[in-house]
Design a protein around this motif. Structure first.
Motif, PDB file in Angstrom:
ATOM      1  N   ILE A  57       0.854  -1.208  -0.091  1.00  0.00           N
ATOM      2  CA  ILE A  57       0.221  -0.180   0.146  1.00  0.00           C
ATOM      3  C   ILE A  57       0.891   1.687  -0.214  1.00  0.00           C
ATOM      4  N   ASP A  58       1.746   1.534   1.016  1.00  0.00           N
ATOM      5  CA  ASP A  58       2.756   2.370   0.562  1.00  0.00           C
ATOM      6  C   ASP A  58       3.388   2.835  -0.484  1.00  0.00           C
ATOM      7  N   PHE A  59       3.752   1.740  -1.014  1.00  0.00           N
ATOM      8  CA  PHE A  59       4.728   1.721  -2.634  1.00  0.00           C
ATOM      9  C   PHE A  59       3.663   2.143  -3.755  1.00  0.00           C
ATOM     10  N   VAL A  60       2.223   1.783  -3.543  1.00  0.00           N
ATOM     11  CA  VAL A  60       1.153   2.520  -4.338  1.00  0.00           C
ATOM     12  C   VAL A  60       0.844   3.867  -3.878  1.00  0.00           C
ATOM     13  N   LYS A  61       1.245   4.417  -3.271  1.00  0.00           N
ATOM     14  CA  LYS A  61       0.464   5.518  -2.544  1.00  0.00           C
ATOM     15  C   LYS A  61       1.499   6.690  -3.274  1.00  0.00           C
ATOM     16  N   ASN A  62       3.032   6.218  -3.132  1.00  0.00           N
ATOM     17  CA  ASN A  62       4.038   6.718  -3.078  1.00  0.00           C
ATOM     18  C   ASN A  62       4.428   6.738  -4.951  1.00  0.00           C
ATOM     19  N   CYS A  63       3.975   5.988  -5.410  1.00  0.00           N
ATOM     20  CA  CYS A  63       4.517   5.124  -6.739  1.00  0.00           C
ATOM     21  C   CYS A  63       4.638   6.670  -7.558  1.00  0.00           C
ATOM     22  N   ASP A  64       5.455   6.956  -8.115  1.00  0.00           N
ATOM     23  CA  ASP A  64       5.463   7.740  -9.788  1.00  0.00           C
ATOM     24  C   ASP A  64       4.523   7.614 -10.879  1.00  0.00           C
ATOM     25  N   GLY A  65       3.471   8.228 -11.267  1.00  0.00           N
ATOM     26  CA  GLY A  65       2.895   8.158 -12.383  1.00  0.00           C
ATOM     27  C   GLY A  65       1.367   6.855 -11.962  1.00  0.00           C
ATOM     28  N   LYS A  66       0.487   6.775 -12.975  1.00  0.00           N
ATOM     29  CA  LYS A  66      -0.371   6.394 -12.484  1.00  0.00           C
ATOM     30  C   LYS A  66      -0.581   4.969 -13.016  1.00  0.00           C
ATOM     31  N   ILE A  67      -0.945   3.943 -12.381  1.00  0.00           N
ATOM     32  CA  ILE A  67      -1.183   2.696 -12.495  1.00  0.00           C
ATOM     33  C   ILE A  67      -2.808   2.225 -12.928  1.00  0.00           C
ATOM     34  N   ASP A  68      -2.950   1.731 -13.578  1.00  0.00           N
ATOM     35  CA  ASP A  68      -4.318   1.031 -14.774  1.00  0.00           C
ATOM     36  C   ASP A  68      -4.565  -0.206 -13.894  1.00  0.00           C
ATOM     37  N   GLY A  69      -3.631  -1.433 -13.724  1.00  0.00           N
ATOM     38  CA  GLY A  69      -4.030  -2.443 -13.147  1.00  0.00           C
ATOM     39  C   GLY A  69      -3.109  -3.013 -12.506  1.00  0.00           C
ATOM     40  N   VAL A  70      -4.084  -3.867 -12.067  1.00  0.00           N
ATOM     41  CA  VAL A  70      -2.428  -4.640 -10.895  1.00  0.00           C
ATOM     42  C   VAL A  70      -3.231  -6.721 -10.821  1.00  0.00           C
ATOM     43  N   ILE A  71      -2.433  -7.584 -11.228  1.00  0.00           N
ATOM     44  CA  ILE A  71      -2.203  -8.956 -11.138  1.00  0.00           C
ATOM     45  C   ILE A  71      -1.219  -9.098 -10.861  1.00  0.00           C
ATOM     46  N   THR A  72      -1.745 -10.710 -10.501  1.00  0.00           N
ATOM     47  CA  THR A  72      -0.495 -11.842 -10.501  1.00  0.00           C
ATOM     48  C   THR A  72      -1.424 -13.364 -10.934  1.00  0.00           C
ATOM     49  N   ILE A  73      -0.213 -14.326 -11.785  1.00  0.00           N
ATOM     50  CA  ILE A  73      -0.673 -15.415 -11.959  1.00  0.00           C
ATOM     51  C   ILE A  73       0.216 -16.257 -11.337  1.00  0.00           C
ATOM     52  N   ALA A  74      -0.139 -17.410 -11.561  1.00  0.00           N
ATOM     53  CA  ALA A  74      -0.120 -18.634 -10.065  1.00  0.00           C
ATOM     54  C   ALA A  74       0.374 -18.286  -8.979  1.00  0.00           C
ATOM     55  N   SER A  75       0.316 -17.310  -8.493  1.00  0.00           N
ATOM     56  CA  SER A  75       0.537 -17.496  -6.690  1.00  0.00           C
ATOM     57  C   SER A  75      -0.484 -17.261  -5.772  1.00  0.00           C
ATOM     58  N   ASP A  76      -1.352 -17.589  -4.831  1.00  0.00           N
ATOM     59  CA  ASP A  76      -2.591 -17.488  -4.100  1.00  0.00           C
ATOM     60  C   ASP A  76      -2.096 -16.485  -3.293  1.00  0.00           C
ATOM     61  N   ILE A  77      -1.834 -14.828  -3.682  1.00  0.00           N
ATOM     62  CA  ILE A  77      -2.275 -13.591  -2.907  1.00  0.00           C
ATOM     63  C   ILE A  77      -3.421 -13.317  -3.755  1.00  0.00           C
ATOM     64  N   PRO A  78      -4.194 -13.508  -4.378  1.00  0.00           N
ATOM     65  CA  PRO A  78      -5.010 -12.584  -4.926  1.00  0.00           C
ATOM     66  C   PRO A  78      -5.891 -11.653  -3.888  1.00  0.00           C
ATOM     67  N   HIS A  79      -5.864 -11.495  -2.575  1.00  0.00           N
ATOM     68  CA  HIS A  79      -5.979 -10.695  -1.317  1.00  0.00           C
ATOM     69  C   HIS A  79      -5.254  -9.555  -1.537  1.00  0.00           C
ATOM     70  N   MET A  80      -3.921 -10.262  -1.790  1.00  0.00           N
ATOM     71  CA  MET A  80      -3.487  -8.860  -1.910  1.00  0.00           C
ATOM     72  C   MET A  80      -2.770  -8.080  -3.123  1.00  0.00           C
ATOM     73  N   VAL A  81      -3.929  -8.936  -4.708  1.00  0.00           N
ATOM     74  CA  VAL A  81      -3.859  -8.398  -5.635  1.00  0.00           C
ATOM     75  C   VAL A  81      -5.621  -7.109  -5.110  1.00  0.00           C
ATOM     76  N   SER A  82      -6.440  -7.782  -4.835  1.00  0.00           N
ATOM     77  CA  SER A  82      -8.090  -6.710  -4.545  1.00  0.00           C
ATOM     78  C   SER A  82      -7.118  -5.906  -3.754  1.00  0.00           C
ATOM     79  N   LYS A  83      -6.279  -6.192  -3.034  1.00  0.00           N
ATOM     80  CA  LYS A  83      -6.177  -4.890  -1.368  1.00  0.00           C
ATOM     81  C   LYS A  83      -5.270  -3.447  -2.251  1.00  0.00           C
ATOM     82  N   VAL A  84      -4.591  -3.927  -2.805  1.00  0.00           N
ATOM     83  CA  VAL A  84      -4.086  -3.144  -3.812  1.00  0.00           C
ATOM     84  C   VAL A  84      -4.862  -2.272  -5.115  1.00  0.00           C
ATOM     85  N   ALA A  85      -5.129  -3.065  -5.671  1.00  0.00           N
ATOM     86  CA  ALA A  85      -6.571  -2.471  -6.557  1.00  0.00           C
ATOM     87  C   ALA A  85      -6.738  -1.483  -6.224  1.00  0.00           C
ATOM     88  N   GLU A  86      -7.541  -2.166  -4.872  1.00  0.00           N
ATOM     89  CA  GLU A  86      -8.900  -1.131  -4.459  1.00  0.00           C
ATOM     90  C   GLU A  86      -8.336   1.047  -3.911  1.00  0.00           C
TER      91      GLU A  86
END
Length: 401
Positions: A57-86
């Motif tokens: 969360i700290d990373f995306v809050k301080n990230c330069d530029g717009k992020i248009d989407g967040v994903i992962t594949i083959a890693s059991d972290i969908p909850h982290m993907v969703s929290k960052v995307a939200e």
């Protein structure tokens, strides 16, 4: 240019990174391992754990530029993907749904309440709880951590297995220490995969899982690849797909990917597990595209960054046999590996990869993460593909010191 944040840079995330780049999308990749293979393909990377919510969360809050989407594949972290995307306001699987799928017990409770076919199951807190379940449902049963993946700590229990050892082994592979038990159902085990788009669930992957080595690795449950097209009848396949979709909807996966581990037993389809992500083990990025021409990774990337989708991309373009097999060479320090060049030159072998090299020590194979390599073969049908894959495995010889 759009920007895609990809959580994870391991070998299995490389296809997502390279596909995104081939589409002209700028890739920002996070992984805690500075040696992760995918980092060399990324446009930009940062050394951050994909399970550290605060750092993400700290990373995306301080990230330069717009992020248009967040994903992962083959890693059991969908909850982290969703929290960052939200956090950044982009499309994602609902957080509650994603969290349900990384807790196998809560997932099963929701599915059972919704009337989905699931094997009998129960949380166990003690050896006595385990024995009670076995007395009620009889051997064999499966004990597993509620919150891990890759078959870590997943054991098939029979009369020959020490229950005290099994309970401790499963608990040691649980992040929370919680474990559950469920009835082992005999029948066809199936890998399914699909994606929810505009309230339509498109099932793109369907393959027979290969557990021919169940007794060899007992009590560990280790899959030796898989094959398609399925041996199931069209009617049985429809039953499996119907139960799969009902489970995805019951968990409220209303956008994005869903992966199903299914069983067809005695004329009924059962859900073993549902994951709110694309699959690992080469399924989504190798097996399915080779067998049908459907590239769900490519489609998911477009969905994540808000590109338009032509749903024809979810329809099979052709059908051919695909088979994947793993190498199980034994235990010890590898002195040499021979025959690899021969396999690479085999006409119907489209991919061969090893996770080990000469001089490495191979320990007991206890879960899917301890498999040492694989081959993928194609053929005019399933039988031909299986034949080529098995010939390739036999052509590689390992010698030990």
């Amino acid at each position: 240019m759009k920007t895609l944040l990809i959580l994870g840079a391991g070998k299995e995330q490389v296809p997502a990174i390279t596909r995104a780049k081939s589409k002209g999308i700028y890739t920002v990749v996070l992984d805690m391992n500075p040696q992760a293979e995918g980092l060399k393909y990324a446009d930009e990377y940062h050394i951050i754990s994909t399970r550290d919510k605060k750092s993400l969360i700290d990373f995306v809050k301080n990230c330069d530029g717009k992020i248009d989407g967040v994903i992962t594949i083959a890693s059991d972290i969908p909850h982290m993907v969703s929290k960052v995307a939200e956090e950044i306001g982009v499309k994602h699987i609902p957080i509650e749904a994603a969290c349900l799928t990384v807790d196998k017990l809560k997932m099963k409770e929701v599915l059972k309440k919704a009337g989905i076919n699931v094997p009998p199951f129960r949380k166990i807190n003690s050896l006595n709880d385990l024995k009670k379940f076995i007395n009620e449902y009889a051997y064999p049963v499966v004990i597993k951590p509620v919150d891990n993946s890759g078959a870590r700590g997943v054991l098939r229990l029979t009369e020959a297995v020490d229950l005290t050892w099994a309970l401790n082994e499963s608990k040691s592979n649980s992040r929370s220490g919680d474990v559950m038990v469920e009835k082992f159902l005999e029948g066809n085990q199936i890998s399914t995969e699909g994606i929810m788009y505009e309230d339509e669930f498109y099932i793109t992957g369907f393959a027979d899982r290969n557990y021919e080595m169940l007794e060899k690795f007992s009590p560990n449950i280790i899959e030796n690849g898989g094959d398609s097209p399925t041996l199931l009848s069209q009617d049985a396949k429809k039953l499996v797909n119907s139960e799969f979709e009902k489970a995805v909807r019951a968990l409220d996966i209303n956008w994005g990917p869903g992966k199903g581990d299914m069983i067809y037993s005695n004329g009924r389809a059962y859900v073993v597990e549902i994951a709110a992500r694309l699959s690992g083990g080469n399924f989504c990025y190798d097996h399915v595209p080779l067998g049908t021409g459907v590239d769900i990774v490519d489609a998911y990337i477009d969905m994540a960054v808000g590109n338009s989708i032509n749903t024809d991309c979810f329809k099979p373009k052709f059908q051919r046999g695909v088979a994947q097999r793993y190498f199980f060479p034994g235990i010890g320090k590898i002195k040499s590996i021979s025959g690899l060049d021969k396999v690479k030159n085999m006409k119907n072998i489209v991919k061969v990869d090893f996770f080990i090299k000469e001089g490495d020590l191979i320990e007991k194979q206890s879960n899917h993460t301890t498999r040492v390599g694989y081959v993928i073969a194609v053929g005019k049908d399933k039988n031909e593909a299986v034949k080529f894959a098995e010939e390739a495995v036999k052509s590689v010889e390992f010698t030990f010191e």
